[in-house]
Design a protein around this motif. Structure first.
Motif, PDB file in Angstrom:
ATOM      1  N   LEU A   1       0.724  -1.099   0.139  1.00 48.53           N
ATOM      2  CA  LEU A   1      -0.102   0.048   0.073  1.00 48.53           C
ATOM      3  C   LEU A   1       0.957   1.142   0.063  1.00 48.53           C
ATOM      4  N   GLU A   2       1.862   1.254   0.853  1.00 48.58           N
ATOM      5  CA  GLU A   2       2.758   2.449   0.742  1.00 48.58           C
ATOM      6  C   GLU A   2       3.610   2.522  -0.412  1.00 48.58           C
ATOM      7  N   GLN A   3       3.928   1.517  -1.267  1.00 49.88           N
ATOM      8  CA  GLN A   3       4.362   1.851  -2.721  1.00 49.88           C
ATOM      9  C   GLN A   3       3.237   2.197  -3.553  1.00 49.88           C
ATOM     10  N   ILE A   4       2.135   1.731  -3.495  1.00 50.26           N
ATOM     11  CA  ILE A   4       1.073   2.028  -4.365  1.00 50.26           C
ATOM     12  C   ILE A   4       0.716   3.521  -4.228  1.00 50.26           C
ATOM     13  N   ALA A   5       0.792   3.921  -2.942  1.00 50.50           N
ATOM     14  CA  ALA A   5       0.337   5.403  -2.427  1.00 50.50           C
ATOM     15  C   ALA A   5       1.623   6.408  -3.372  1.00 50.50           C
ATOM     16  N   LEU A   6       2.814   5.837  -3.308  1.00 48.90           N
ATOM     17  CA  LEU A   6       4.084   6.553  -3.824  1.00 48.90           C
ATOM     18  C   LEU A   6       3.748   6.742  -5.212  1.00 48.90           C
ATOM     19  N   ASP A   7       3.512   5.596  -5.920  1.00 51.23           N
ATOM     20  CA  ASP A   7       3.145   5.609  -7.267  1.00 51.23           C
ATOM     21  C   ASP A   7       2.081   6.573  -7.719  1.00 51.23           C
ATOM     22  N   LEU A   8       1.237   6.163  -6.831  1.00 48.11           N
ATOM     23  CA  LEU A   8      -0.051   7.209  -7.434  1.00 48.11           C
ATOM     24  C   LEU A   8      -0.023   8.750  -7.129  1.00 48.11           C
ATOM     25  N   GLU A   9       0.920   9.011  -5.972  1.00 49.48           N
ATOM     26  CA  GLU A   9       1.317  10.520  -5.792  1.00 49.48           C
ATOM     27  C   GLU A   9       1.929  11.016  -6.817  1.00 49.48           C
ATOM     28  N   GLU A  10       3.248  10.122  -7.296  1.00 50.49           N
ATOM     29  CA  GLU A  10       4.074  10.780  -8.181  1.00 50.49           C
ATOM     30  C   GLU A  10       3.255  10.695  -9.838  1.00 50.49           C
ATOM     31  N   ALA A  11       2.529   9.892  -9.872  1.00 53.15           N
ATOM     32  CA  ALA A  11       1.574   9.851 -11.112  1.00 53.15           C
ATOM     33  C   ALA A  11       0.729  11.164 -11.150  1.00 53.15           C
ATOM     34  N   LEU A  12       0.043  11.408 -10.012  1.00 49.70           N
ATOM     35  CA  LEU A  12      -0.741  12.469 -10.064  1.00 49.70           C
ATOM     36  C   LEU A  12      -0.160  13.863 -10.320  1.00 49.70           C
ATOM     37  N   ALA A  13       1.038  13.849  -9.599  1.00 48.04           N
ATOM     38  CA  ALA A  13       1.888  15.210  -9.622  1.00 48.04           C
ATOM     39  C   ALA A  13       2.307  15.320 -11.260  1.00 48.04           C
ATOM     40  N   GLU A  14       2.962  14.088 -11.773  1.00 44.28           N
ATOM     41  CA  GLU A  14       3.087  14.423 -13.382  1.00 44.28           C
ATOM     42  C   GLU A  14       2.095  14.467 -14.069  1.00 44.28           C
ATOM     43  N   HIS A  15       0.978  13.980 -13.778  1.00 44.19           N
ATOM     44  CA  HIS A  15      -0.277  14.024 -14.762  1.00 44.19           C
ATOM     45  C   HIS A  15      -0.818  15.767 -14.460  1.00 44.19           C
ATOM     46  N   LEU A  16      -0.828  16.335 -13.243  1.00 44.99           N
ATOM     47  CA  LEU A  16      -0.999  17.658 -13.416  1.00 44.99           C
ATOM     48  C   LEU A  16      -0.142  18.607 -13.942  1.00 44.99           C
ATOM     49  N   ASP A  17       1.178  18.541 -13.752  1.00 47.26           N
ATOM     50  CA  ASP A  17       2.002  19.088 -14.534  1.00 47.26           C
ATOM     51  C   ASP A  17       1.956  18.948 -16.019  1.00 47.26           C
ATOM     52  N   ASN A  18       1.712  17.859 -16.566  1.00 49.49           N
ATOM     53  CA  ASN A  18       1.638  17.632 -17.964  1.00 49.49           C
ATOM     54  C   ASN A  18       0.097  18.458 -18.325  1.00 49.49           C
ATOM     55  N   ASP A  19      -0.948  18.168 -17.617  1.00 45.72           N
ATOM     56  CA  ASP A  19      -2.320  18.813 -17.921  1.00 45.72           C
ATOM     57  C   ASP A  19      -2.032  20.207 -17.960  1.00 45.72           C
ATOM     58  N   ARG A  20      -1.412  20.920 -17.248  1.00 46.00           N
ATOM     59  CA  ARG A  20      -1.352  22.266 -17.244  1.00 46.00           C
ATOM     60  C   ARG A  20      -0.672  23.095 -18.655  1.00 46.00           C
ATOM     61  N   SER A  21       0.445  22.076 -19.056  1.00 43.79           N
ATOM     62  CA  SER A  21       0.977  22.560 -20.530  1.00 43.79           C
ATOM     63  C   SER A  21      -0.114  22.052 -21.685  1.00 43.79           C
ATOM     64  N   MET A  22      -0.679  21.098 -21.240  1.00 42.98           N
ATOM     65  CA  MET A  22      -1.596  20.490 -22.503  1.00 42.98           C
ATOM     66  C   MET A  22      -2.822  21.725 -22.538  1.00 42.98           C
ATOM     67  N   ASP A  23      -3.082  22.087 -21.159  1.00 43.85           N
ATOM     68  CA  ASP A  23      -4.359  23.140 -21.406  1.00 43.85           C
ATOM     69  C   ASP A  23      -3.750  24.507 -22.236  1.00 43.85           C
ATOM     70  N   ILE A  24      -2.545  24.864 -22.095  1.00 45.81           N
ATOM     71  CA  ILE A  24      -2.202  25.872 -22.714  1.00 45.81           C
ATOM     72  C   ILE A  24      -2.134  25.765 -24.341  1.00 45.81           C
ATOM     73  N   ASN A  25      -1.681  24.554 -24.610  1.00 44.55           N
ATOM     74  CA  ASN A  25      -1.695  24.255 -26.119  1.00 44.55           C
ATOM     75  C   ASN A  25      -3.090  24.184 -26.570  1.00 44.55           C
ATOM     76  N   ASP A  26      -4.102  23.544 -25.816  1.00 42.26           N
ATOM     77  CA  ASP A  26      -5.432  23.353 -26.299  1.00 42.26           C
ATOM     78  C   ASP A  26      -5.949  24.841 -26.460  1.00 42.26           C
ATOM     79  N   GLU A  27      -5.643  25.702 -25.619  1.00 40.66           N
ATOM     80  CA  GLU A  27      -6.115  27.270 -25.884  1.00 40.66           C
ATOM     81  C   GLU A  27      -5.458  27.855 -27.019  1.00 40.66           C
TER      82      GLU A  27
END
Length: 259
Positions: free
Chosen positions: A50-76
């Motif tokens: 569970l601790e490793q899954i939590a770590l994987d998910l936390e990193e995935a969410l942070a990377e997703h949000l960072d990628n999403d911000r740049s994608m939103d700019i290009n979408d606009e």
């Protein structure tokens, strides 16, 4: 049977009973210790997972949000180019030039890592997860992520084909991009060779009215725009799945700090 024989038989029976009781007690104690040890081992392994899954998910969410911000700019930026085609409102070459990088760039299919979750399922260790809700959510989440990643890889291919449609048959965008990347070199714009008189300073001259009247360009830009809209909705769904899964894992770990 005389009295001494009865006494000896009774004594032997008592000895056997005592020995049997000692042996059975030892066996039961050993089984209890083994069961306790296995339970402790399983609990520790569950927490490790569970601790490793939590770590994987936390990193995935942070990377997703960072990628999403740049994608939103290009979408606009892509939406602004589409609006130029639809409204035919005059747009300067400089304005178009500023929008092109967002139109032509693509962040790629952001990969959500599910190695730990996949290992839990593949190794048969899903039964270690005591929470029924979390035990059911883990394989469902893994399947959702696989489906989303397949769809996003498909989007990358659609984007590549649409981009090729723009740069192979029409020189406008190719010229803009190359002018940005190689300001000292001569480029083709609208079928003509343009050699800047003053490298890094000469403005790019484009007939934007012709640009927005080009049906080939419009088809390519519209394809990219539709794809980006679909991807935006998909990114929103994936973020929701990540947050919900992370919340379940944190709850099981006794945390309340889901970002």
């Amino acid at each position: 049977m005389d009295a001494p024989q009865k006494t000896a038989a009774t004594s032997s029976l008592r000895w056997f009973a005592t020995e049997f009781l000692v042996v059975m007690t030892g066996v039961l104690v050993a089984l209890a210790v083994d069961a306790w040890w296995k339970k402790q081992t399983d609990l520790q392994l569950e927490r490790t997972y569970l601790e490793q899954i939590a770590l994987d998910l936390e990193e995935a969410l942070a990377e997703h949000l960072d990628n999403d911000r740049s994608m939103d700019i290009n979408d606009e930026r892509t939406a602004a180019v589409v609006a130029g085609f639809r409204t035919m409102i005059p747009m300067s070459a400089d304005s178009l030039y500023a929008l092109v990088p967002g139109l032509m760039s693509w962040g790629g299919a952001h990969q959500v890592r599910t190695a730990t979750i996949d290992a839990v399922v593949a190794n048969g260790d899903l039964s270690l997860i005591r929470s029924g809700a979390l035990r059911a959510a883990i394989p469902a989440f893994a399947e959702t992520v696989r489906s989303e990643m397949m769809d996003r890889r498909s989007d990358v291919e659609i984007n590549r084909e649409a981009t090729q449609l723009l740069v192979e048959d029409v020189d406008y965008l190719e010229g803009l991009i190359r002018r940005r990347e190689e300001p000292d070199s001569a480029v083709r714009i609208g079928g003509h060779i343009v050699a800047p008189r003053s490298p890094r300073r000469s403005p790019v001259t484009l007939d934007t009215q012709s640009f927005f009247a080009d049906p080939q360009l419009y088809r390519g830009v519209l394809t990219i725009w539709v794809m980006r809209n679909n991807d935006s909705r998909r990114r929103t769904r994936l973020e929701r799945e990540l947050r919900e899964m992370l919340s379940l894992v944190h709850r099981e770990l006794g945390r309340e700090d889901t970002p």
